[in-house]
Design a protein around this motif. Sequence first.
Motif, PDB file in Angstrom:
ATOM      1  N   PRO A  12      28.699  42.656  36.009  1.00  0.00           N
ATOM      2  CA  PRO A  12      28.277  41.258  35.882  1.00  0.00           C
ATOM      3  C   PRO A  12      28.372  40.794  34.428  1.00  0.00           C
ATOM      4  N   ALA A  13      28.243  39.508  34.221  1.00  0.00           N
ATOM      5  CA  ALA A  13      28.290  38.949  32.867  1.00  0.00           C
ATOM      6  C   ALA A  13      27.128  39.494  32.042  1.00  0.00           C
ATOM      7  N   GLY A  14      27.410  39.899  30.821  1.00  0.00           N
ATOM      8  CA  GLY A  14      26.379  40.409  29.928  1.00  0.00           C
ATOM      9  C   GLY A  14      26.116  41.889  30.057  1.00  0.00           C
ATOM     10  N   VAL A  15      26.840  42.596  30.925  1.00  0.00           N
ATOM     11  CA  VAL A  15      26.647  44.039  31.108  1.00  0.00           C
ATOM     12  C   VAL A  15      27.840  44.772  30.525  1.00  0.00           C
ATOM     13  N   SER A  16      27.572  45.780  29.699  1.00  0.00           N
ATOM     14  CA  SER A  16      28.630  46.603  29.126  1.00  0.00           C
ATOM     15  C   SER A  16      28.208  48.059  29.204  1.00  0.00           C
ATOM     16  N   GLN A  45      37.806  51.520  32.731  1.00  0.00           N
ATOM     17  CA  GLN A  45      37.434  50.105  32.801  1.00  0.00           C
ATOM     18  C   GLN A  45      38.678  49.248  32.664  1.00  0.00           C
ATOM     19  N   ASP A  46      38.790  48.262  33.558  1.00  0.00           N
ATOM     20  CA  ASP A  46      39.898  47.315  33.508  1.00  0.00           C
ATOM     21  C   ASP A  46      39.305  45.918  33.617  1.00  0.00           C
ATOM     22  N   GLY A  47      39.036  45.299  32.477  1.00  0.00           N
ATOM     23  CA  GLY A  47      38.391  43.981  32.480  1.00  0.00           C
ATOM     24  C   GLY A  47      36.932  44.119  32.877  1.00  0.00           C
ATOM     25  N   THR A  48      36.572  43.510  34.006  1.00  0.00           N
ATOM     26  CA  THR A  48      35.193  43.600  34.476  1.00  0.00           C
ATOM     27  C   THR A  48      35.037  44.586  35.625  1.00  0.00           C
ATOM     28  N   THR A  49      36.065  45.357  35.924  1.00  0.00           N
ATOM     29  CA  THR A  49      35.973  46.339  37.007  1.00  0.00           C
ATOM     30  C   THR A  49      36.005  47.751  36.432  1.00  0.00           C
ATOM     31  N   VAL A  50      35.272  48.643  37.086  1.00  0.00           N
ATOM     32  CA  VAL A  50      35.218  50.047  36.680  1.00  0.00           C
ATOM     33  C   VAL A  50      35.611  50.888  37.884  1.00  0.00           C
ATOM     34  N   THR A  51      36.555  51.822  37.676  1.00  0.00           N
ATOM     35  CA  THR A  51      37.003  52.709  38.747  1.00  0.00           C
ATOM     36  C   THR A  51      36.701  54.148  38.376  1.00  0.00           C
ATOM     37  N   PHE A  52      36.545  54.976  39.397  1.00  0.00           N
ATOM     38  CA  PHE A  52      36.240  56.396  39.232  1.00  0.00           C
ATOM     39  C   PHE A  52      37.315  57.213  39.939  1.00  0.00           C
TER      40      PHE A  52
END
Length: 178
Positions: A12-16, A45-52
Amino acid sequence: MSRIGNKVVELPAGVSFEQNAGVVTVKGPKGELSRALSSDITIEQDGTTVTFTRPNDTKEMKTIHGTTRALFNNMVEGVSAGFSKKLQMIGVGYRAQLQGKKLVLSVGKSHPDEVEAPEGITFEVNNNTEITVSGISKEVVGETAAYIRSLRSPEPYKGKGIRYEGEYVRRKEGKTGK
């Protein structure tokens, strides 16, 4: 294949987040959480998506894959929205009060039970019989709510005690029941 592990986590916005030597730290508007996750699973991490992704398809890797993704998703959800559990007190004379950060419970014992709020946990008391436990860590919120419930679990004959909101307590018939 791990179906949970293959799902993409949206930030979400504001989460890193950042990872250093197997420790993942997630920062958001509600706070910051750190946790040691498996170093076998790669996090991208690719933009705002995170993959495992996992290195192989052994049974152990599949379970670690899904668990790692679920833990990370709970951290992201916690720092962005937070978690809460609601408890209800059912019984004559049962009541809860807040004294600063301390929760004082009168649940039919000779003395009141006092529960200190762990770090990052807040208590709310609504109309003396409803307790809300909230915080950013799903694990700590669940443990704290379970501890409060264990102080007076619901009994099977009259259903008196502390229970989760919406919890069904199976009742026994008693001596005269058929």
